[in-house]
Write an enzyme that holds these catalytic residues in place. Sequence first.
Site, PDB file in Angstrom:
ATOM      1  N   HIS A 150       0.802  -1.236   0.000  1.00  0.00           N
ATOM      2  CA  HIS A 150       0.000   0.000   0.000  1.00  0.00           C
ATOM      3  C   HIS A 150       0.830   1.279   0.000  1.00  0.00           C
ATOM      4  O   HIS A 150       0.285   2.357  -0.139  1.00  0.00           O
ATOM      5  CB  HIS A 150      -0.962   0.019   1.191  1.00  0.00           C
ATOM      6  CG  HIS A 150      -0.300   0.389   2.492  1.00  0.00           C
ATOM      7  ND1 HIS A 150       0.405  -0.517   3.239  1.00  0.00           N
ATOM      8  CD2 HIS A 150      -0.208   1.562   3.155  1.00  0.00           C
ATOM      9  CE1 HIS A 150       0.888   0.078   4.317  1.00  0.00           C
ATOM     10  NE2 HIS A 150       0.546   1.342   4.294  1.00  0.00           N
TER      11      HIS A 150
HETATM   12  C1  UD1 Z   1      -1.825   5.945   5.537  1.00  0.00           C
HETATM   13  C2  UD1 Z   1      -0.518   6.367   6.238  1.00  0.00           C
HETATM   14  C3  UD1 Z   1       0.434   5.178   6.280  1.00  0.00           C
HETATM   15  C4  UD1 Z   1      -0.226   3.951   6.885  1.00  0.00           C
HETATM   16  C5  UD1 Z   1      -1.527   3.663   6.126  1.00  0.00           C
HETATM   17  C6  UD1 Z   1      -2.262   2.490   6.706  1.00  0.00           C
HETATM   18  C7  UD1 Z   1       0.035   8.744   5.894  1.00  0.00           C
HETATM   19  C8  UD1 Z   1       0.948   9.692   5.227  1.00  0.00           C
HETATM   20  N1  UD1 Z   1       0.143   7.436   5.548  1.00  0.00           N
HETATM   21  O1  UD1 Z   1      -1.487   5.607   4.194  1.00  0.00           O
HETATM   22  O2  UD1 Z   1       1.537   5.529   7.090  1.00  0.00           O
HETATM   23  O3  UD1 Z   1       0.638   2.862   6.757  1.00  0.00           O
HETATM   24  O4  UD1 Z   1      -2.364   4.825   6.202  1.00  0.00           O
HETATM   25  O5  UD1 Z   1      -3.268   2.065   5.802  1.00  0.00           O
HETATM   26  O6  UD1 Z   1      -0.746   9.151   6.725  1.00  0.00           O
HETATM   27  N2  UD1 Z   1      -8.523   5.543   0.395  1.00  0.00           N
HETATM   28  C9  UD1 Z   1      -9.790   5.085   0.194  1.00  0.00           C
HETATM   29  N3  UD1 Z   1     -10.555   4.809   1.292  1.00  0.00           N
HETATM   30  C10 UD1 Z   1     -10.103   4.960   2.569  1.00  0.00           C
HETATM   31  C11 UD1 Z   1      -8.798   5.450   2.755  1.00  0.00           C
HETATM   32  C12 UD1 Z   1      -8.030   5.729   1.662  1.00  0.00           C
HETATM   33  O7  UD1 Z   1     -10.242   4.922  -0.932  1.00  0.00           O
HETATM   34  O8  UD1 Z   1     -10.847   4.684   3.528  1.00  0.00           O
HETATM   35  C13 UD1 Z   1      -7.659   5.800  -0.796  1.00  0.00           C
HETATM   36  C14 UD1 Z   1      -7.777   7.208  -1.328  1.00  0.00           C
HETATM   37  O9  UD1 Z   1      -7.608   7.162  -2.704  1.00  0.00           O
HETATM   38  C15 UD1 Z   1      -6.567   7.875  -0.702  1.00  0.00           C
HETATM   39  C16 UD1 Z   1      -5.554   6.772  -0.695  1.00  0.00           C
HETATM   40  O10 UD1 Z   1      -6.310   5.591  -0.430  1.00  0.00           O
HETATM   41  O11 UD1 Z   1      -6.138   8.994  -1.429  1.00  0.00           O
HETATM   42  C17 UD1 Z   1      -4.466   6.932   0.314  1.00  0.00           C
HETATM   43  O12 UD1 Z   1      -5.022   7.132   1.619  1.00  0.00           O
HETATM   44  P1  UD1 Z   1      -4.171   7.929   2.744  1.00  0.00           P
HETATM   45  O13 UD1 Z   1      -4.932   7.941   4.002  1.00  0.00           O
HETATM   46  O14 UD1 Z   1      -3.712   9.232   2.190  1.00  0.00           O
HETATM   47  O15 UD1 Z   1      -2.860   7.093   2.895  1.00  0.00           O
HETATM   48  P2  UD1 Z   1      -2.599   5.534   3.086  1.00  0.00           P
HETATM   49  O16 UD1 Z   1      -1.941   5.040   1.849  1.00  0.00           O
HETATM   50  O17 UD1 Z   1      -3.790   4.797   3.569  1.00  0.00           O
END
Ligand code: UD1
Length: 356
Positions: A201
């Site tokens: 991820h």
């Molecule tokens: C975040 C943390 C990472 C952690 C991970 C656990 C930061 C910088 N990173 O990364 O350290 O390991 O969480 O999972 O805070 N999205 C969805 N639905 C959701 C959540 C996210 O569709 O419920 C998608 C969206 O497109 C979003 C992308 O995932 O833009 C990334 O989500 P984000 O919370 O920015 O970062 P993670 O990759 O989850």
Amino acid sequence: MIHLLTIVGARPQFIKAAAISHVIRDLYADHLQEDLLNTGQHYDDAMAGNFFSELDLPQARYNLDVGSGTHATQTAAMLRGVEEILLSEHYDGVLVYGDTNSTLAGALAAAKLCVPVFHVEAGLRSFNRSMPEEVNRVLTDHLSLRLFAPTKTAVENLHREGFSEQVTLSGDVMLDNLLHYSPLAKSHTPLPDRYILATVHRDFNTDHEERLKSILAGLCTAAERIGCKVVFPVHPRTRHRLDSMAIKPPMEYITTVEPMSYLETLAALRGCSLVATDSGGLQKEAYFSGHSCLVLRPETEWSEIVEAGAAVLTDADGNRIADEACRFWGVEPKKPDEFGDGNAAKLIVEEILRCL
Ligand code: UD1
């Protein structure tokens, strides 16, 4: 009565917060009142909602519903939301976990208002400043009154940065959780007999087509050579990238599934013979569960697992992934003792009470 505001928002934080919330409710409810603030960084049911019920976390008192966005947009929305709450309600301290944008926003908003910050999982370093998490964890450590370091390596990292008496070697709350929840582990989907449990991820893997393809190719070759499957719970970020790049993991080798709940993950860990991941949490859970792990990154914050011979850094190198998977398949590392004895949460709560 001491009032503590716990700030969570991303999937691993719901899990970590469960250990400490249970200790507060079971042992210290007369002294300490904890309110949860959920930033809403993760919002899909599979990434957020189901953790509250499964882990018996109290409903969040505050929900900021910030959702996804660029780092600045997301962090700024959280900063505003946390500040507003801290201005309207008195809290004696703020508790933050790990290294996500929710961690940094919570710590920064509180520190500016002179509310003491407690950081669980302090002192981890990848020494790679291109990772957003590395920026978040370094800054959060420097904003915190008390730093709870899970391992000796984390303590040493903090000492090198000039911290001394602020640091407590606490052990790891994820070990507390694993020991507590393992008997409840259950899988809702049928799992194959022989499989590698794999997750990807991190942005540096998902957002680069070559790396993502190379990891999948390495896992397929491994599955073919070993004669096993790869069970691959897909994070929403990874799902979006696979779709936009029109990459379809070959079903012959890779079984893709929805993101798993915590108890499902524990069940999947129990049945697997190897883990391959770029997640920090899953690296540790593999180690705690007696499995070897391929780390799909060039470096790791959890260097003690590599030093113990229980994990190997393969980065996104497909050949390396296939070779190391064959070498580590079914190899059970020695029982770890670097992460405490499963009582980290109690030690942390007692230290917070002493400080406040
Ligand atoms: C975040 C943390 C990472 C952690 C991970 C656990 C930061 C910088 N990173 O990364 O350290 O390991 O969480 O999972 O805070 N999205 C969805 N639905 C959701 C959540 C996210 O569709 O419920 C998608 C969206 O497109 C979003 C992308 O995932 O833009 C990334 O989500 P984000 O919370 O920015 O970062 P993670 O990759 O989850």
